[in-house]
Scaffold this motif. Structure first.
Motif, PDB file in Angstrom:
ATOM      1  N   TYR A  63      40.067   4.128  54.649  1.00 60.00           N
ATOM      2  CA  TYR A  63      40.071   3.955  55.970  1.00 60.00           C
ATOM      3  C   TYR A  63      41.520   5.118  56.308  1.00 60.00           C
ATOM      4  N   TYR A  64      42.742   4.448  56.307  1.00 57.42           N
ATOM      5  CA  TYR A  64      43.583   5.411  56.301  1.00 57.42           C
ATOM      6  C   TYR A  64      43.778   7.307  55.704  1.00 57.42           C
ATOM      7  N   PHE A  65      43.988   6.931  54.964  1.00 58.11           N
ATOM      8  CA  PHE A  65      43.633   8.273  54.030  1.00 58.11           C
ATOM      9  C   PHE A  65      42.911   9.016  54.410  1.00 58.11           C
ATOM     10  N   MET A  66      41.281   8.683  54.170  1.00 54.44           N
ATOM     11  CA  MET A  66      39.997   9.304  54.498  1.00 54.44           C
ATOM     12  C   MET A  66      40.251  10.194  56.328  1.00 54.44           C
ATOM     13  N   ASN A  67      40.679   9.146  57.031  1.00 53.76           N
ATOM     14  CA  ASN A  67      41.268   9.315  58.828  1.00 53.76           C
ATOM     15  C   ASN A  67      42.371  10.826  58.418  1.00 53.76           C
ATOM     16  N   TRP A  68      43.573  10.942  58.238  1.00 53.21           N
ATOM     17  CA  TRP A  68      44.515  11.762  57.792  1.00 53.21           C
ATOM     18  C   TRP A  68      44.085  12.917  57.384  1.00 53.21           C
ATOM     19  N   SER A  69      42.968  12.491  56.060  1.00 49.11           N
ATOM     20  CA  SER A  69      42.694  13.778  55.525  1.00 49.11           C
ATOM     21  C   SER A  69      41.827  14.469  56.664  1.00 49.11           C
ATOM     22  N   VAL A  70      40.873  14.458  57.131  1.00 45.94           N
ATOM     23  CA  VAL A  70      39.849  14.903  58.116  1.00 45.94           C
ATOM     24  C   VAL A  70      40.619  15.601  59.445  1.00 45.94           C
ATOM     25  N   VAL A  71      41.424  14.665  59.952  1.00 43.58           N
ATOM     26  CA  VAL A  71      43.186  15.185  60.396  1.00 43.58           C
ATOM     27  C   VAL A  71      43.682  16.168  60.290  1.00 43.58           C
ATOM     28  N   GLY A  72      44.037  16.588  58.849  1.00 46.09           N
ATOM     29  CA  GLY A  72      44.696  17.365  58.463  1.00 46.09           C
ATOM     30  C   GLY A  72      43.845  18.893  58.183  1.00 46.09           C
TER      31      GLY A  72
ATOM     32  N   THR B 282      49.287  23.019  64.768  1.00 44.37           N
ATOM     33  CA  THR B 282      48.852  21.185  63.686  1.00 44.37           C
ATOM     34  C   THR B 282      49.743  19.534  64.289  1.00 44.37           C
ATOM     35  N   GLY B 283      51.022  20.087  65.652  1.00 50.33           N
ATOM     36  CA  GLY B 283      51.463  19.163  65.489  1.00 50.33           C
ATOM     37  C   GLY B 283      50.394  18.486  66.665  1.00 50.33           C
ATOM     38  N   ILE B 284      49.939  19.020  67.545  1.00 47.39           N
ATOM     39  CA  ILE B 284      48.815  18.473  68.778  1.00 47.39           C
ATOM     40  C   ILE B 284      47.904  17.312  67.662  1.00 47.39           C
ATOM     41  N   THR B 285      47.337  18.042  66.837  1.00 47.78           N
ATOM     42  CA  THR B 285      46.329  17.460  66.189  1.00 47.78           C
ATOM     43  C   THR B 285      47.016  16.401  65.581  1.00 47.78           C
ATOM     44  N   THR B 286      48.195  16.587  64.478  1.00 55.49           N
ATOM     45  CA  THR B 286      48.102  15.286  64.390  1.00 55.49           C
ATOM     46  C   THR B 286      48.372  14.093  65.402  1.00 55.49           C
ATOM     47  N   GLY B 287      49.346  14.689  66.420  1.00 54.54           N
ATOM     48  CA  GLY B 287      49.310  13.184  67.500  1.00 54.54           C
ATOM     49  C   GLY B 287      47.863  12.396  67.599  1.00 54.54           C
ATOM     50  N   ILE B 288      47.230  13.527  68.383  1.00 55.79           N
ATOM     51  CA  ILE B 288      45.578  13.266  69.011  1.00 55.79           C
ATOM     52  C   ILE B 288      45.150  12.226  67.934  1.00 55.79           C
ATOM     53  N   GLY B 289      45.344  12.720  66.658  1.00 54.36           N
ATOM     54  CA  GLY B 289      44.295  11.749  65.062  1.00 54.36           C
ATOM     55  C   GLY B 289      44.951  11.132  65.005  1.00 54.36           C
ATOM     56  N   SER B 290      46.535  10.695  65.227  1.00 58.43           N
ATOM     57  CA  SER B 290      47.411   9.526  64.779  1.00 58.43           C
ATOM     58  C   SER B 290      47.171   8.469  65.925  1.00 58.43           C
ATOM     59  N   TYR B 291      47.022   8.873  67.336  1.00 59.72           N
ATOM     60  CA  TYR B 291      46.468   8.110  67.627  1.00 59.72           C
ATOM     61  C   TYR B 291      44.748   6.741  68.086  1.00 59.72           C
ATOM     62  N   PHE B 292      44.227   8.181  67.518  1.00 55.69           N
ATOM     63  CA  PHE B 292      42.435   7.924  67.703  1.00 55.69           C
ATOM     64  C   PHE B 292      42.972   6.710  66.690  1.00 55.69           C
TER      65      PHE B 292
END
Length: 137
Positions: free
Chosen positions: A78-87, A114-124
């Protein structure tokens, strides 16, 4: 494809098929990234990010393929695949904004996108994890 996997129900044949298509697409995308040298003329920061992308992709798919041998495999998947999508989305927004905004400030735009996208991604990612993942043992 990453968004489809995120919003559709997990498990099942559809999840597997679209997931494998996402992994294959990302592997091809990252391999082609190593062929681009126009920006720096040598190995640059975006090549390093392609390596990180490949790592997160492989770290996400491996637990699912080896689920009988990996403790808490769903957590890691879950975590690695989601971070792949956020990247992927961070790269998309950085590319889009540096090409469309009339600023001419390449690095600040890349960093902000990048900062805004990773921040929003981290939240979700954290929010959805509470609903999707089984409690840790």
């Amino acid at each position: 494809m990453g968004a489809i996997v995120i919003v559709k129900p997990k498990r099942g044949l559809f999840h597997k098929r679209i997931g494998y298509a996402y992994v294959a697409s990302m592997v091809v995308l990252n391999i082609t990234a190593f062929q681009i040298y126009n920006l720096f003329g040598r190995f640059g920061p975006f090549h390093a990010l392609a390596i990180i992308s490949l790592f997160s992709l492989m770290a996400g798919i491996a637990p699912a393929l080896l689920r009988q041998r990996v403790k808490n495999w769903m957590h890691w998947h879950y975590y690695f695949m989601n971070w792949s999508v956020v990247g992927l989305y961070a790269a998309f927004w950085a590319e889009l904004l540096t090409r469309t905004l009339p600023m001419g400030q390449f690095w600040p735009v890349v960093m902000i996108a990048t900062g805004i996208t990773t921040g929003i991604g981290s939240y979700f990612i954290r929010k959805q994890a509470t609903y999707l993942l089984p409690p840790a043992n």
